[in-house]
Scaffold this motif. Structure first.
Motif, PDB file in Angstrom:
ATOM      1  N   ASP A  78       0.857  -1.189   0.000  1.00 20.29           N
ATOM      2  CA  ASP A  78       0.000   0.000   0.000  1.00 20.29           C
ATOM      3  C   ASP A  78       0.898   1.245   0.000  1.00 20.29           C
ATOM      4  O   ASP A  78       1.769   1.394   0.872  1.00 20.29           O
ATOM      5  CB  ASP A  78      -0.891  -0.016   1.241  1.00 20.29           C
ATOM      6  N   PRO A  79       0.733   2.166  -0.968  1.00 19.91           N
ATOM      7  CA  PRO A  79       1.610   3.344  -1.057  1.00 19.91           C
ATOM      8  C   PRO A  79       1.690   4.181   0.214  1.00 19.91           C
ATOM      9  O   PRO A  79       2.687   4.879   0.424  1.00 19.91           O
ATOM     10  CB  PRO A  79       0.997   4.145  -2.211  1.00 19.91           C
ATOM     11  N   LYS A  80       0.665   4.126   1.064  1.00 15.31           N
ATOM     12  CA  LYS A  80       0.742   4.937   2.286  1.00 15.31           C
ATOM     13  C   LYS A  80       1.843   4.446   3.218  1.00 15.31           C
ATOM     14  O   LYS A  80       2.275   5.177   4.119  1.00 15.31           O
ATOM     15  CB  LYS A  80      -0.597   4.958   3.008  1.00 15.31           C
ATOM     16  N   PHE A  81       2.322   3.206   3.003  1.00 18.54           N
ATOM     17  CA  PHE A  81       3.379   2.666   3.852  1.00 18.54           C
ATOM     18  C   PHE A  81       4.776   2.890   3.274  1.00 18.54           C
ATOM     19  O   PHE A  81       5.759   2.450   3.861  1.00 18.54           O
ATOM     20  CB  PHE A  81       3.146   1.177   4.108  1.00 18.54           C
ATOM     21  N   TYR A  82       4.879   3.584   2.142  1.00 18.19           N
ATOM     22  CA  TYR A  82       6.200   3.936   1.634  1.00 18.19           C
ATOM     23  C   TYR A  82       6.848   4.957   2.564  1.00 18.19           C
ATOM     24  O   TYR A  82       6.164   5.796   3.158  1.00 18.19           O
ATOM     25  CB  TYR A  82       6.107   4.564   0.241  1.00 18.19           C
TER      26      TYR A  82
END
Length: 244
Positions: A78-82
Motif C-alpha cells: 500500500d503506497p501509504k506505507f512507503y
C-alpha cells in the motif's frame, strides 16, 4: 571700544557657540541601540509524494555490510506505507521517534513541522507494548538472541538462545539489517525497532511484540535516530496527514 552693534553681534556668536557645544555634548553621550535579533524558524522541508524513479532507487537491491539485500516489490505494498515526509501529526519535539501501532506508522519528528514516516509491521494482540523509553543501543546486522519467554512458547528456537549466542547476522535473520533496542527506566524492554526480510508483513500485526520495517527503510531510520533518542509507542491512532 566696541559699538553697541559690535557687542550685540559678539553676544550672538558666543550664544550660538554655546548651543552648538551643548548639542554636541548630547550627541556624544547618546548610544545607538542595535535591533534585537529576530528568531529564525527552522526551515520547512518539502512534503511531496515520492515519484516512481525515487521509489525504484529507494527499494532497489543494495549491498550493505557484506550482505546483499534484495529489491522490494514495492508495487505490492500500500503506497501509504512507503517511506515519505509528511506534516508532523505527533506534536512531539524534533528528534522524537513515535510509533503509531494502530495505524502501522513510525514517525521521526523533524524541525519545521514535518516528520519522516515509515510503514511498519507490529506485534500481534497480546504481545504489544506501549509507553515511553529511549533508544539505548543500536546495532547494524545484529544477532537474534531469543528471550526465554519466547522459547517457552516456541521450544524449537532454543538453538538461538542467549546462552547459545543467538542467530548469525544475515538476510534470513529476523532482525534484519539494523536493530534499535528500547529501554525504559534503565531496563531492557525487549522491544525493538528492526529490519525484516518479510516485506509482506508491513502494515500488519504479525510479529511478537517488535516493530519491523523493510530493510531499506530501517537503514534509513538508523541514520536519523541517535543513541538515547526518546521514543513514544502509542496504541491509539494519530490523525493521518492529508495525502500529498
Amino acid at each position: 571700544m566696541f559699538t553697541s552693534r559690535q557687542i550685540s553681534r559678539r553676544s550672538f556668536l558666543l550664544s550660538s557657540m554655546s548651543m552648538t557645544a551643548a548639542l554636541a555634548g548630547c550627541q556624544t553621550t547618546t548610544t545607538a541601540t542595535a535591533p534585537a535579533p529576530v528568531p529564525q524558524a527552522a526551515p520547512a522541508r518539502p512534503v511531496v509524494a515520492p515519484e516512481e524513479a525515487e521509489l525504484q532507487k529507494r527499494y532497489g537491491a543494495l549491498e550493505d555490510g557484506g550482505h546483499t539485500i534484495p529489491a522490494v516489490p514495492y508495487q505490492q505494498i500500500d503506497p501509504k506505507f512507503y517511506r515519505q515526509r509528511v506534516p508532523d501529526p505527533t506534536g512531539e519535539a524534533p528528534g522524537t521517534v513515535v510509533v503509531d501501532t494502530a495505524s502501522r506508522f513510525l514517525y521521526v519528528v523533524e524541525p519545521g513541522g514535518t516528520a519522516m514516516r515509515y510503514g511498519v509491521g507490529i506485534g500481534r494482540d497480546g504481545f504489544a507494548w506501549q509507553g515511553e523509553g529511549i533508544v539505548h543501543w543500536r546495532q547494524p546486522w545484529p544477532r537474534w538472541k531469543v528471550p526465554d519467554d519466547m522459547i517457552k512458547r516456541q521450544p524449537h528456537l532454543a538453538r538461538y538462545s542467549v546462552e547459545n549466542g543467538g542467530m548469525e547476522p544475515g538476510i534470513k535473520n529476523p532482525l534484519g539489517a539494523r536493530a534499535l533496542y528500547i529501554f525504559q527506566d534503565g531496563k531492557d524492554t525487549l522491544y525493538r525497532l528492526h529490519g525484516s526480510p518479510e516485506w509482506q508483513s508491513i502494515g500488519k500485526a504479525t510479529s511478537a511484540g517488535c516493530v519491523r520495517l523493510i530493510n531499506q527503510d530501517v537503514i534509513d531510520l538508523y541514520t536519523r535516530v541517535p543513541y538515547h533518542a526518546r521514543i513514544v509507542v502509542r496504541q491509539s491512532a494519530l490523525p493521518e496527514p492529508a495525502a500529498v
